[in-house]
Structure formats: C-alpha cells, structure tokens
Design a protein around this motif. Structure first.
Motif, PDB file in Angstrom:
ATOM      1  N   GLY A 214       0.683  -1.549  -0.171  1.00 42.82           N
ATOM      2  CA  GLY A 214      -0.207  -0.037  -0.244  1.00 42.82           C
ATOM      3  C   GLY A 214       0.644   1.244   0.059  1.00 42.82           C
ATOM      4  N   ILE A 215       2.162   1.455  -0.065  1.00 49.00           N
ATOM      5  CA  ILE A 215       2.992   2.384   0.395  1.00 49.00           C
ATOM      6  C   ILE A 215       4.211   2.838  -0.235  1.00 49.00           C
ATOM      7  N   LEU A 216       4.828   1.605  -0.207  1.00 49.31           N
ATOM      8  CA  LEU A 216       6.250   1.212  -1.080  1.00 49.31           C
ATOM      9  C   LEU A 216       6.270   0.553  -2.767  1.00 49.31           C
ATOM     10  N   MET A 217       5.239   0.276  -3.060  1.00 50.73           N
ATOM     11  CA  MET A 217       4.656  -0.694  -3.987  1.00 50.73           C
ATOM     12  C   MET A 217       4.368   0.874  -5.111  1.00 50.73           C
ATOM     13  N   PRO A 218       3.660   2.059  -4.660  1.00 53.86           N
ATOM     14  CA  PRO A 218       3.475   2.865  -5.451  1.00 53.86           C
ATOM     15  C   PRO A 218       4.797   4.267  -5.107  1.00 53.86           C
ATOM     16  N   MET A 219       5.396   4.232  -4.425  1.00 55.18           N
ATOM     17  CA  MET A 219       6.969   5.146  -3.816  1.00 55.18           C
ATOM     18  C   MET A 219       7.813   4.523  -5.466  1.00 55.18           C
ATOM     19  N   GLY A 220       7.848   3.025  -5.499  1.00 56.61           N
ATOM     20  CA  GLY A 220       9.153   2.787  -6.470  1.00 56.61           C
ATOM     21  C   GLY A 220       8.337   2.690  -7.708  1.00 56.61           C
ATOM     22  N   ALA A 221       7.063   3.092  -8.016  1.00 51.51           N
ATOM     23  CA  ALA A 221       6.296   3.241  -9.669  1.00 51.51           C
ATOM     24  C   ALA A 221       6.487   4.535  -9.886  1.00 51.51           C
ATOM     25  N   MET A 222       6.579   5.447  -8.358  1.00 47.43           N
ATOM     26  CA  MET A 222       6.609   6.999  -8.738  1.00 47.43           C
ATOM     27  C   MET A 222       8.436   7.687  -8.792  1.00 47.43           C
ATOM     28  N   VAL A 223       8.431   6.614  -8.129  1.00 48.06           N
ATOM     29  CA  VAL A 223      10.631   6.566  -8.763  1.00 48.06           C
ATOM     30  C   VAL A 223      10.635   6.304 -10.468  1.00 48.06           C
ATOM     31  N   ALA A 224      10.545   4.943 -10.841  1.00 45.28           N
ATOM     32  CA  ALA A 224      10.792   4.747 -12.581  1.00 45.28           C
ATOM     33  C   ALA A 224       9.306   5.753 -12.782  1.00 45.28           C
ATOM     34  N   ARG A 225       8.623   5.750 -12.732  1.00 52.49           N
ATOM     35  CA  ARG A 225       7.511   6.920 -13.455  1.00 52.49           C
ATOM     36  C   ARG A 225       8.667   8.279 -13.510  1.00 52.49           C
ATOM     37  N   TYR A 226       9.382   9.296 -12.612  1.00 49.87           N
ATOM     38  CA  TYR A 226       9.206  10.408 -13.104  1.00 49.87           C
ATOM     39  C   TYR A 226      11.158  11.051 -12.495  1.00 49.87           C
ATOM     40  N   LEU A 227      11.677  10.105 -11.550  1.00 47.57           N
ATOM     41  CA  LEU A 227      13.139   9.916 -11.355  1.00 47.57           C
ATOM     42  C   LEU A 227      14.001   9.968 -13.152  1.00 47.57           C
ATOM     43  N   ARG A 228      13.834   8.900 -13.640  1.00 48.83           N
ATOM     44  CA  ARG A 228      14.145   8.968 -15.208  1.00 48.83           C
ATOM     45  C   ARG A 228      14.161   9.876 -15.796  1.00 48.83           C
ATOM     46  N   VAL A 229      13.733  11.380 -15.472  1.00 48.83           N
ATOM     47  CA  VAL A 229      13.317  12.147 -16.967  1.00 48.83           C
ATOM     48  C   VAL A 229      14.202  12.869 -16.343  1.00 48.83           C
ATOM     49  N   PHE A 230      15.080  12.561 -15.397  1.00 46.49           N
ATOM     50  CA  PHE A 230      16.586  13.912 -15.297  1.00 46.49           C
ATOM     51  C   PHE A 230      17.377  13.032 -15.641  1.00 46.49           C
ATOM     52  N   LYS A 231      18.304  13.466 -16.564  1.00 44.49           N
ATOM     53  CA  LYS A 231      19.378  13.279 -16.410  1.00 44.49           C
ATOM     54  C   LYS A 231      20.597  13.055 -15.494  1.00 44.49           C
ATOM     55  N   VAL A 232      20.472  13.396 -14.396  1.00 48.95           N
ATOM     56  CA  VAL A 232      21.332  13.493 -13.355  1.00 48.95           C
ATOM     57  C   VAL A 232      20.632  12.003 -12.441  1.00 48.95           C
ATOM     58  N   GLY A 233      19.449  11.616 -13.068  1.00 52.59           N
ATOM     59  CA  GLY A 233      19.089  10.398 -12.633  1.00 52.59           C
ATOM     60  C   GLY A 233      18.688   9.409 -13.091  1.00 52.59           C
ATOM     61  N   HIS A 234      19.913   8.865 -14.232  1.00 58.95           N
ATOM     62  CA  HIS A 234      20.612   8.252 -15.086  1.00 58.95           C
ATOM     63  C   HIS A 234      21.641   7.357 -14.524  1.00 58.95           C
ATOM     64  N   PRO A 235      21.943   6.380 -14.797  1.00 59.71           N
ATOM     65  CA  PRO A 235      21.320   5.052 -14.722  1.00 59.71           C
ATOM     66  C   PRO A 235      19.692   5.060 -12.952  1.00 59.71           C
ATOM     67  N   ALA A 236      20.752   5.893 -11.771  1.00 57.90           N
ATOM     68  CA  ALA A 236      20.410   5.801 -10.492  1.00 57.90           C
ATOM     69  C   ALA A 236      19.205   4.913 -10.236  1.00 57.90           C
ATOM     70  N   TRP A 237      18.157   6.116 -11.032  1.00 56.64           N
ATOM     71  CA  TRP A 237      16.490   5.797 -11.034  1.00 56.64           C
ATOM     72  C   TRP A 237      16.163   4.286 -10.869  1.00 56.64           C
ATOM     73  N   PHE A 238      16.877   3.422 -11.928  1.00 58.25           N
ATOM     74  CA  PHE A 238      16.077   1.939 -12.297  1.00 58.25           C
ATOM     75  C   PHE A 238      17.101   1.069 -10.688  1.00 58.25           C
ATOM     76  N   TYR A 239      18.313   1.800 -10.473  1.00 56.62           N
ATOM     77  CA  TYR A 239      18.649   1.039  -9.276  1.00 56.62           C
ATOM     78  C   TYR A 239      17.544   1.507  -7.605  1.00 56.62           C
ATOM     79  N   ILE A 240      17.384   1.940  -7.900  1.00 53.52           N
ATOM     80  CA  ILE A 240      16.380   3.072  -7.107  1.00 53.52           C
ATOM     81  C   ILE A 240      14.893   2.430  -6.836  1.00 53.52           C
ATOM     82  N   HIS A 241      14.125   2.222  -8.215  1.00 52.56           N
ATOM     83  CA  HIS A 241      13.475   1.571  -7.628  1.00 52.56           C
ATOM     84  C   HIS A 241      13.316   0.408  -8.099  1.00 52.56           C
TER      85      HIS A 241
END
Length: 393
Positions: A214-241
């Motif tokens: 109910g909480i962590l799953m939605p947060m992980g999906a948000m990381v995958a959808r939004y953090l990858r848009v930022f150049k500085v978040g690539h490829p860290a977003w994937f490992y955080i997700h």
C-alpha cells in the motif's frame, strides 16, 4: 482557577462512575432478585450480576445485555481452560417467533459453531431467560469447578437466521468481548481481545501489508516514472526502483505469510475477497520478480512488449494492493485515526505524483522542442530520458 476546574472535573468523573454503578446495582429484575455483586462489562452494553455461595461453590447470576432487538441472540460464557471463543461454556438466550425467549447451554468446540444445545463441563441446574424493555437477561445457577473462582469470560450478540444463531459480527466490540471474572473478589479484567496473541498477529499482518503493497509499491513506481526524466537520475533511478520494489515484495511476502497463519488458526472465519486479493497480489509480485530476471536488452525486439507487460502488471498490483489495505482496515476495524493516516499518506503520494507529472511533461516537451530546433532524431524517450528504460512497478 485551575484548582476549581480540576475539582469540577473530578466531580464530573465521580458522578459518572456513581451513575454507572447505580444503573448496574439498582436494576429492577422482574423476579425481584437482589445480587450482591454487579459489574458493567467494558463493551456491548452488558452487565453481570451474581451471588456467590462458598458452601456449595455455586453462583446465582444474571447476565444482562441492553438494547437487543427481537432478531438477535445473546450469550455469556466461561472458558475454563483457555480464553476466547473456542472452549467456551456458554449460556445462550435465543428469541422465538412467538416473542418468548429460549435459554439453553452450549459448549463451543470451534469457530464454526452454531451454538447447538449441549452439556457444559460443569453443572447448570437452573437456566432461563427473558426479554424486558429491550434488555435480554439470562438467569442461571452454576456449580463452579472445585478449587476455582476466577475464570476467563466471553460474551456476544449476533443475528438469528431461520430460528438459529448465526455468526456474530467481527467489529472491535465483538473482538474485545473477552475478559476475566473472579466471583469471590468481584474483580473483572480485560482479556486482550480475540486472544491477545491473535490480535497482535492481525495487527502485524496489517502493518506489513499496508507498508509493502500500500505504500512502498506506489513509491517505487513513482521513482521509475519520474526520476528517470532527469539526466542526473540516470541510471540511478533504475537501481532505486528495484531496491524499493524488492523491499516491498519482501515485506509483502512476510505479511502474506502471517495472513496464511492467521487463516489456518481461524477455521470458520473467512474473509474470501481479502484472501483472494492477497493471493493474487503475491502471484503478481512474484511474476514481477521473474520478469526482472528475464528483462530483454534495450535493443531487443521484444523489449517493447516486456515494457507493456511490466507496466500493466505493476499498476494492477498497486491498485489491488491499495484496495486490499482498505479491505484489511475494514476487517481489523482499528481506531479511525489509522485509516485516516493511511488515506493521508495516499493523498500525499497522489499530490506529489500530480506535481511531478506536470513538471516532467514540461521537461519532456521542452526537450522535444529543442531537439526539433537542433534537427535531431529524438534522443529522449517519451516522458523519460533514454530508450529502453521504461519501468513501472
């Protein structure tokens, strides 16, 4: 001024206690019976009156449940060797269609009981019941087991169906209708609801699943959808997700395991929809784990299909997870603040998602405009940075 307010508060509390005691002790029974001891039980508007005779170890008692409709049964029981429902030796009052009330004894051997008439482990030479002005009253004489005067007690109320008792509700008052009674000292105590350890496991099950699905799953999906848009978040977003979703899955499996244990220990108590959604969540979560292991390379021709599958299963898992958290809250029926707290968390996540959605689309549109002006062939994926890294959950 403070002392005056404190004094008024004490007077108010004292009057409340005295009023409650008078209501319990001064109740006018139709047979003019007088009981030396009376206690108001903590839930379900119930009272227990009794006289104890030490010479023959008998208790003459009256159990009174107020505000009972003509379509409800009531019961009060002692559990000689345990606590809670299973093993309870019950006195039952069942209303008849003609307005009379049938009183009988029933030994409860399991959760699937329909309170059939049966002998108890101790003698009950006298038992009768009546309904007076909305109060259901059970009168009985009990011959207590030798050498004991303190026992666990249970009391309940439930609906009547086709002339027989049906399962009582599972609200918080019903689950907490357990305690102790000492017929000599007159002391009663709380029994920890549904048997203490079981309630603790239910709460643990609820917390684990609310945090994971109910909480962590939605947060992980948000990381995958939004953090990858930022150049500085690539490829860290994937490992955080991956880290968040793996943690959510691990915690969720622990919650699922406690649910299975609760189900095996509560034969006859079934929450079919909650159970089926839980099984589905475990299956979908496990599929996502295997999907990660089988993820094609970014330039593989099947990667687009994998992305669609991964996103679809991920969002389905999140939707079912949130739904099942609310199902679980309805079953546990905790204080309202816990449900409000979870709703608050969801609102906060939704608000953050809306802001990030708008912000990331601005970034994507700006990049597309710059790419068009520079004559590039589009180095950025739709709503994200880099091809082949679209992850959902």
């Amino acid at each position: 001024m403070g002392k005056i307010l404190h004094l008024l508060f004490l007077i108010l509390i004292s009057n409340s206690i005295i009023s409650s005691a008078q209501d319990c002790r001064s109740y006018p029974f139709t047979n003019n019976a007088v009981y030396a001891t009376c206690v108001s039980l903590p839930v379900q508007n119930s009272h227990l009156h009794w006289n104890y005779d030490s010479t023959n170890r008998t208790v003459d008692l009256a159990f009174r449940h107020t505000g009972v409709s003509t379509s409800n049964w009531v019961a009060w029981a002692l559990n000689i060797n345990g606590n809670g429902m299973v093993g309870a030796q019950a006195l039952v009052a069942l209303p008849n269609s003609n307005g009379s009330v049938r009183a009988y004894t029933s030994a409860v051997s399991g959760y699937t009981t329909t309170l059939q008439e049966s002998r108890l482990s101790f003698d009950v030479p006298v038992i009768r019941a009546e309904r007076v002005n909305g109060d259901m009253v059970i009168y009985a004489t009990l011959v207590l087991p030798s050498g004991r005067t303190s026992f666990n007690q249970v009391w309940q109320m439930g609906p009547v169906s086709n002339g027989a008792p049906s399962a009582h509700p599972m609200g918080s008052e019903n689950r907490n209708s357990v305690g102790t009674v000492d017929f000599v000292s007159g002391q009663t105590g709380a029994g920890g609801g549904v048997g203490g350890n079981v309630l603790h496991r239910r709460n643990t099950h609820g917390v684990l699943n609310a945090v994971s699905w109910g909480i962590l799953m939605p947060m992980g999906a948000m990381v995958a959808r939004y953090l990858r848009v930022f150049k500085v978040g690539h490829p860290a977003w994937f490992y955080i997700h991956v880290a968040i979703q793996a943690t959510a899955y691990g915690v969720g499996v622990a919650g699922w395991g406690t649910g299975l244990k609760l189900g095996s220990d509560s034969v006859g108590i079934k929450y079919t929809t909650h159970r089926n959604i839980g099984i589905t969540l475990f299956a979908l979560g496990t599929l996502q784990v295997f999907a990660l292991l089988l993820r094609p390379k970014p330039d593989n021709k099947y990667r687009t299909y994998w992305n669609i599958y991964h996103a679809g299963v991920g969002y389905a898992t999140i939707s079912l997870g949130i739904t099942n958290v609310f199902k679980g809250l309805d079953i546990l029926d905790p204080e309202k603040k816990w449900k409000r707290a979870y709703i608050g968390v969801l609102i906060a996540l939704a608000a953050i998602a809306v802001l990030l959605e708008a912000f990331t689309w601005l970034i994507v549109l700006k990049r597309k405009k710059e790419d068009k002006q520079q004559g590039t062939n589009g180095a950025y994926a739709s709503n994200g940075y880099g091809h082949g890294h679209s992850q959902a959950a």
